[in-house]
Design a protein around this motif. Structure first.
Motif, short mmCIF file in Angstrom:
data_model
loop_
_atom_site.label_atom_id
_atom_site.label_comp_id
_atom_site.label_asym_id
_atom_site.label_seq_id
_atom_site.Cartn_x
_atom_site.Cartn_y
_atom_site.Cartn_z
N HIS A 72 0.84 -1.19 0.00
CA HIS A 72 0.00 0.00 0.00
C HIS A 72 0.88 1.24 0.00
N LEU A 106 0.20 5.45 1.52
CA LEU A 106 -0.76 6.35 2.14
C LEU A 106 -0.94 7.59 1.28
N TRP A 164 3.48 11.73 4.70
CA TRP A 164 3.91 10.71 5.65
C TRP A 164 5.25 10.11 5.24
N GLU A 188 5.99 6.44 3.79
CA GLU A 188 4.69 5.76 3.71
C GLU A 188 3.88 6.22 2.50
N ASN A 189 4.27 7.33 1.87
CA ASN A 189 3.58 7.80 0.67
C ASN A 189 4.01 7.02 -0.57
N ASN A 249 -4.39 0.02 -2.52
CA ASN A 249 -4.91 1.23 -3.16
C ASN A 249 -5.65 0.93 -4.46
N ASN A 280 -8.10 6.03 2.20
CA ASN A 280 -6.69 5.83 2.51
C ASN A 280 -6.57 4.39 3.03
N SER A 283 -5.44 2.73 5.34
CA SER A 283 -4.95 2.67 6.72
C SER A 283 -5.35 1.33 7.34
N ILE A 284 -4.71 0.99 8.45
CA ILE A 284 -5.09 -0.26 9.12
C ILE A 284 -6.47 -0.12 9.76
N GLU A 285 -6.90 1.11 10.07
CA GLU A 285 -8.25 1.32 10.59
C GLU A 285 -9.29 0.95 9.53
N ASN A 286 -9.11 1.47 8.31
CA ASN A 286 -10.03 1.12 7.23
C ASN A 286 -9.94 -0.36 6.87
N GLU A 344 0.25 -4.30 11.35
CA GLU A 344 1.22 -4.30 10.26
C GLU A 344 2.61 -4.36 10.86
#
Length: 125
Positions: A14, A16, A21, A24-25, A72, A81, A83-86, A112
């Motif tokens: 992935h 972000l 970031w 991480e981008n 993505n 995004n 994210s681990i939340e999503n 992760e």
């Protein structure tokens, strides 16, 4: 309340979006672990909250969609995004649709690289 928990590890890529970031981008790989926790007050006639073999199959099928792919580019992450939340919410919704029986809550945690994790909890029924 009874609780049953299973885990599955897999690799995905992935990057972000929407902020700065740093590294991480850029597209990169993670070792993810999806932990599925189910809760319910009653057991079935065999003394199980749920058939663990079916549950392991459902989790394996869910994460197979993401394994070795770039999050993505997948429809589940469209407009989001990765994210681990999503990610936790997406897996929880996928698993919840295949459950039946005495399950009252579903919680999915996604970690992760064993450094960060996020969870999504939903009540059924």
């Amino acid at each position: 309340m009874y609780t049953l928990r299973i885990e599955k590890e897999f690799h995905s890529y992935h990057y972000l979006t929407g902020g700065d970031w740093g590294p991480e981008n850029s597209r990169h790989k993670h070792l993810y672990k999806a932990c599925l926790k189910l809760e319910g007050e009653r057991l079935d006639r065999h003394g199980f909250l749920v058939d663990i073999v079916k549950l392991e199959g459902a989790l394996s099928e869910s994460v197979k969609e993401f394994e070795n792919k770039t999050l993505n580019s997948l429809r589940q992450f469209e407009g989001l995004n990765p994210s681990i939340e999503n990610f936790a919410r997406i897996i929880a919704l996928s698993i919840a649709s295949s459950l039946d029986g005495n399950i009252e809550t579903v919680t999915v945690s996604v970690s992760e690289d064993n450094t960060a994790s996020a969870s999504y909890r939903m009540e059924l029924g």
